[in-house]
Design a protein around this motif. Structure first.
Motif, short mmCIF file in Angstrom:
data_model
loop_
_atom_site.label_atom_id
_atom_site.label_comp_id
_atom_site.label_asym_id
_atom_site.label_seq_id
_atom_site.Cartn_x
_atom_site.Cartn_y
_atom_site.Cartn_z
N ASN A 188 -42.10 3.98 -6.57
CA ASN A 188 -43.45 4.51 -6.81
C ASN A 188 -43.94 4.19 -8.21
N LYS B 224 -45.09 0.82 -8.05
CA LYS B 224 -46.21 0.63 -7.12
C LYS B 224 -47.53 1.22 -7.65
N ASP C 227 -43.29 6.63 -16.10
CA ASP C 227 -44.06 5.41 -15.85
C ASP C 227 -45.35 5.42 -16.65
N GLY D 192 -51.07 7.87 -12.96
CA GLY D 192 -50.98 9.32 -13.20
C GLY D 192 -51.40 10.13 -11.98
N ILE D 193 -51.13 11.44 -12.03
CA ILE D 193 -51.47 12.34 -10.92
C ILE D 193 -52.21 13.54 -11.49
N VAL E 224 -48.11 16.40 -3.61
CA VAL E 224 -47.52 15.07 -3.36
C VAL E 224 -46.08 15.16 -2.83
N GLN F 40 -48.48 13.49 2.52
CA GLN F 40 -49.56 13.71 1.54
C GLN F 40 -49.68 12.48 0.67
N HIS G 87 -53.89 8.43 -1.88
CA HIS G 87 -54.66 7.23 -1.56
C HIS G 87 -54.54 7.07 -0.06
N SER H 21 -46.46 5.66 3.12
CA SER H 21 -46.57 6.56 4.26
C SER H 21 -46.73 8.01 3.85
N VAL I 62 -44.21 9.88 2.74
CA VAL I 62 -42.98 10.64 3.06
C VAL I 62 -41.95 10.56 1.91
N GLY I 63 -42.08 9.52 1.06
CA GLY I 63 -41.07 9.28 0.03
C GLY I 63 -40.76 10.48 -0.86
N LEU I 64 -41.80 11.09 -1.39
CA LEU I 64 -41.55 12.22 -2.31
C LEU I 64 -41.06 13.45 -1.56
N ALA I 65 -41.47 13.57 -0.28
CA ALA I 65 -40.96 14.70 0.52
C ALA I 65 -39.45 14.53 0.72
N PHE J 263 -41.63 11.92 -13.47
CA PHE J 263 -41.02 12.69 -12.40
C PHE J 263 -39.68 13.17 -12.91
P1 ADP Z 1 -46.14 6.93 -0.49
O1 ADP Z 1 -45.41 6.33 0.64
O2 ADP Z 1 -47.59 7.12 -0.23
O3 ADP Z 1 -45.88 6.27 -1.80
P2 ADP Z 1 -44.86 9.29 -1.58
O4 ADP Z 1 -44.45 10.53 -0.86
O5 ADP Z 1 -43.81 8.50 -2.27
O6 ADP Z 1 -45.60 8.42 -0.51
O7 ADP Z 1 -45.97 9.70 -2.64
C1 ADP Z 1 -47.02 10.57 -2.25
C2 ADP Z 1 -48.27 10.25 -3.05
O8 ADP Z 1 -48.05 10.62 -4.42
C3 ADP Z 1 -48.60 8.77 -3.08
O9 ADP Z 1 -49.39 8.41 -1.98
C4 ADP Z 1 -49.35 8.64 -4.39
O10 ADP Z 1 -50.70 8.99 -4.19
C5 ADP Z 1 -48.71 9.72 -5.29
N1 ADP Z 1 -47.71 9.14 -6.22
C6 ADP Z 1 -46.37 9.08 -5.99
N2 ADP Z 1 -45.74 8.56 -7.05
C7 ADP Z 1 -46.68 8.29 -7.98
C8 ADP Z 1 -46.66 7.76 -9.31
N3 ADP Z 1 -45.53 7.38 -9.89
N4 ADP Z 1 -47.86 7.65 -9.97
C9 ADP Z 1 -49.00 8.04 -9.37
N5 ADP Z 1 -49.08 8.55 -8.13
C10 ADP Z 1 -47.95 8.68 -7.44
#
Ligand code: ADP
Length: 392
Positions: A286, A289, A315, A319-320, A328, A333, A336, A345, A347-350, A375
């Motif tokens: 992330n 990305k 990173d 930003g968030i 997130v 959730q 974008h 998708s 799901v990564g942060l979940a 993070f």
């Molecule tokens: P995704 O598959 O969309 O990356 P994640 O669960 O990993 O799903 O992240 C959820 C959302 O959190 C992302 O869609 C993005 O909007 C936000 N996000 C995650 N990591 C970052 C980051 N390092 N910087 C900014 N936004 C982030």
């Protein structure tokens, strides 16, 4: 010497943690552990509880009680506060620092019934209080209330398990038709690519992209559902090695984005390697990305804080905003939309949250003062205590 520099021979042995079955056996639900150094109190309590149909185990100190909870999976404890050796509060702390599944209902038995002690005990995680000398009727209704809560807790676990099983089966079943779609799209492209009109080529591209996105989503869903399946093995994980491995794996996206990925001193921890790998992979992925104008600059570090390792992934990305910092970490959730410039998708942060909580830690995101995000997540030093406070 900080733990991260310990010689290998000094590291705790590799150990396995068999996750307790979610569906509890009725006899376990009915079993109550009585902990008191005073024999007369133990006998009185046991007599009352047996009369109401409970199976009772009595022990005289906190240490033995901790062993019974760990080894026998007892979910209901009535414990004295002051005992020689491990006190009731220390026992409570051990229990609450361990896995929350199954939940242990804890009644503190004490003559310290003033407001301050009540607050102290409840803050430490006690579910209820019983004043000494206890009144049998009061004991009966308090135990009944606890039992009700445990029943609800158990129902919830069963539902969660069913939901995970459903997600897992549904994801598996979706894979097969998806594979067929992708294969035939590839054949279509190979055989007719360039021969059809431009619009047809474009349509095929759209469908191919959508199939790829869906395939990623299904894989992540499966990863998420698998977190609850089977045994969770703990072992020594060299996080620095793990991150270096990931750097190799991410080479393509690092080269493409011009990213730099650096590491501080990273420790050896007790964790489930596969799951911890997913956490670093998602966070680092992330961080690359969700880049801003500048090439991504990502730094992974760790420090000791409050008896735990605190890892951070810094990173310089987009930003968030404050209002999204909790959301997130929930499944699906995305800040974008699915068709935004950032693929994913949601799901990564979940997955990260679930894994960290299963290891007894916490995860959160903060703004990076230099721009972008940080993070952070914690992992307990003590493998024994860090086996998974989070609920499934
Ligand atoms: P995704 O598959 O969309 O990356 P994640 O669960 O990993 O799903 O992240 C959820 C959302 O959190 C992302 O869609 C993005 O909007 C936000 N996000 C995650 N990591 C970052 C980051 N390092 N910087 C900014 N936004 C982030």
């Amino acid at each position: 010497m900080p733990k991260r520099w310990r010689k290998e021979s000094e590291q705790p042995k590799r150990r396995a943690f068999a996750r307790p079955a979610v569906v509890r056996h009725a006899s376990l639900m009915n079993k109550i552990l009585v902990v008191d150094d005073d024999r007369a109190t133990r006998v009185r309590l046991a007599a009352g509880l047996k009369k109401w149909g409970h199976e009772v185990v009595t022990v005289a100190d906190g240490k033995e009680a901790w062993e019974r909870v760990r080894e026998d999976g007892i979910q209901f404890v009535i414990s004295d506060w002051i005992m020689p050796g491990m006190s009731g509060l220390e026992l409570l702390d051990r229990i609450r620092s361990g896995p929350a599944v199954p939940y242990v209902y804890f009644i503190l038995l004490t003559s310290k019934t003033d407001r301050d002690h009540l607050v102290e005990g409840m803050e430490a995680g006690a579910d209820d209080f019983l004043a000494k000398p206890f009144d049998p009727e009061e004991l009966r209704v308090r135990v009944r209330a606890g039992q009700r809560l445990l029943d609800l807790e158990n129902d919830l676990q069963v539902k969660n398990q069913e939901l995970s099983a459903f997600t897992s089966v549904a994801s598996h079943d979706l894979r097969e038709p998806l594979r067929t779609i992708s294969t035939y799209l590839m054949l279509l492209q190979r055989k007719y690519g360039g021969e059809l009109d431009e619009q047809a080529d474009e349509y095929i591209r759209f469908v191919t992209d959508a199939a790829k996105r869906m395939s990623n989503l299904v894989s992540e869903l499966l990863d998420y559902a698998r977190l609850d399946a089977g045994e969770m093995e703990f072992e020594e994980v060299r996080t620095e090695e793990l991150c270096k491995e990931l750097r190799k794996e991410l080479q393509a996206s690092i080269a493409e984005s011009g990213a730099t990925l650096t590491f501080g001193d990273l420790p050896i921890v007790q964790a489930n390697r596969t799951q911890l790998r997913q956490v670093f992979q998602n966070l680092i992925g992330n961080a690359i990305k969700y880049r801003g104008e500048e090439p991504p600059s990502v730094h992974v570090a760790a420090e000791e804080h409050d008896g735990a390792w605190r890892f951070s992934v810094h990173d310089n990305g987009i930003g968030i905003d404050r209002e999204h910092r909790q959301r997130v970490f929930e499944p699906f959730q995305r800040l974008h939309g699915l068709s935004s410039e950032y693929s994913g998708s949601g799901v990564g942060l979940a997955i990260c949250k679930r894994v960290v909580e299963k290891h007894g830690g916490e995860i959160w995101v903060e703004p990076n003062p230099a721009g972008g995000s940080v993070f952070r997540f914690t992992l307990s030093h003590d493998a024994e205590a860090g086996r998974g406070r989070g609920r499934s």
